[in-house]
Write a protein that holds these residues in place. Structure first.
Motif, PDB file in Angstrom:
ATOM      1  N   LEU A 123       4.647   2.133   1.680  1.00 45.55           N
ATOM      2  CA  LEU A 123       5.778   2.652   0.911  1.00 45.55           C
ATOM      3  C   LEU A 123       6.285   3.976   1.470  1.00 45.55           C
ATOM      4  CD1 LEU A 123       4.604   1.922  -2.739  1.00 45.55           C
ATOM      5  CD2 LEU A 123       6.579   0.941  -1.575  1.00 45.55           C
ATOM      6  N   GLN A 124       5.385   4.778   1.996  1.00 40.13           N
ATOM      7  CA  GLN A 124       5.780   6.136   2.387  1.00 40.13           C
ATOM      8  C   GLN A 124       6.085   6.293   3.871  1.00 40.13           C
ATOM      9  OE1 GLN A 124       2.885   8.764   0.704  1.00 40.13           O
ATOM     10  NE2 GLN A 124       3.299   8.047  -1.359  1.00 40.13           N
TER      11      GLN A 124
ATOM     12  N   SER B 148       0.837  -1.207   0.000  1.00 37.29           N
ATOM     13  CA  SER B 148       0.000   0.000   0.000  1.00 37.29           C
ATOM     14  C   SER B 148       0.871   1.255   0.000  1.00 37.29           C
ATOM     15  CB  SER B 148      -0.893   0.002   1.228  1.00 37.29           C
ATOM     16  OG  SER B 148      -0.103   0.229   2.381  1.00 37.29           O
ATOM     17  N   ASP B 149       0.280   2.376  -0.415  1.00 37.25           N
ATOM     18  CA  ASP B 149       0.978   3.667  -0.351  1.00 37.25           C
ATOM     19  C   ASP B 149       1.502   3.942   1.052  1.00 37.25           C
ATOM     20  OD1 ASP B 149       0.821   4.364  -2.911  1.00 37.25           O
ATOM     21  OD2 ASP B 149      -0.416   6.164  -2.603  1.00 37.25           O
ATOM     22  N   GLN B 150       0.631   3.628   2.020  1.00 39.08           N
ATOM     23  CA  GLN B 150       0.974   3.849   3.428  1.00 39.08           C
ATOM     24  C   GLN B 150       2.284   3.138   3.777  1.00 39.08           C
ATOM     25  OE1 GLN B 150      -0.779   5.658   5.499  1.00 39.08           O
ATOM     26  NE2 GLN B 150      -0.431   4.951   7.569  1.00 39.08           N
TER      27      GLN B 150
END
Ligand SMILES: O=C(O)C(=O)C[C@]1(C(=O)O)C=C[C@@H](O)C=C1
Length: 117
Positions: free
Chosen positions: A6-7, A2-4
């Protein structure tokens, strides 16, 4: 992923309770582990505080915000009651000033054209 995921990065630390430590070697090893986590947190905090300096209308030492610094210390004092607000204020003053110094150095480097590939 998820973006979460990755970031964001996760930091997991094992912190022995002080009562569980019986020797100087054990206690020093525990301190080393805690300091390693603190160093990683301080490095990341300085980077994040640098973002605030770039986004604020007036960044750096000129844009210092005592109310926000008091809020930070008060919130930390709830989690660190033994250290208490007065000692935490001294610690956080050093942390915040170190972050502002790094941000100012980086701003000057960018202005002077250093760090451009
Ligand atoms: O929150 C801000 O306005 C910041 O600039 C960040 C920060 C900090 O390092 O936490 C730095 C300087 C300010 O005086 C208050 C807080």
């Amino acid at each position: 992923m998820s973006d979460q995921t990755l970031q964001h990065e996760e930091l997991r630390v094992t912190i022995p309770r002080a009562e569980a430590l019986a020797t100087v070697e054990e206690a020093r090893a525990a301190i080393d582990g805690i300091d390693a986590a603190l160093a990683a947190l301080l490095e990341r905090r300085a980077a994040v505080a640098g973002v605030v300096q770039r986004l604020k209308p007036v960044g750096g030492f000129a844009g210092r915000c005592p109310d926000r610094e008091r809020q930070i210390v008060a919130a930390m004092a709830e989690r660190a009651p033994t250290l208490g607000p007065e000692r935490l204020a001294r610690i956080m003053n050093a942390v915040i000033e170190a972050g502002l110094e790094v941000a100012e150095l980086q701003r000057r480097n960018v202005q002077d054209g250093h760090g451009r590939g």
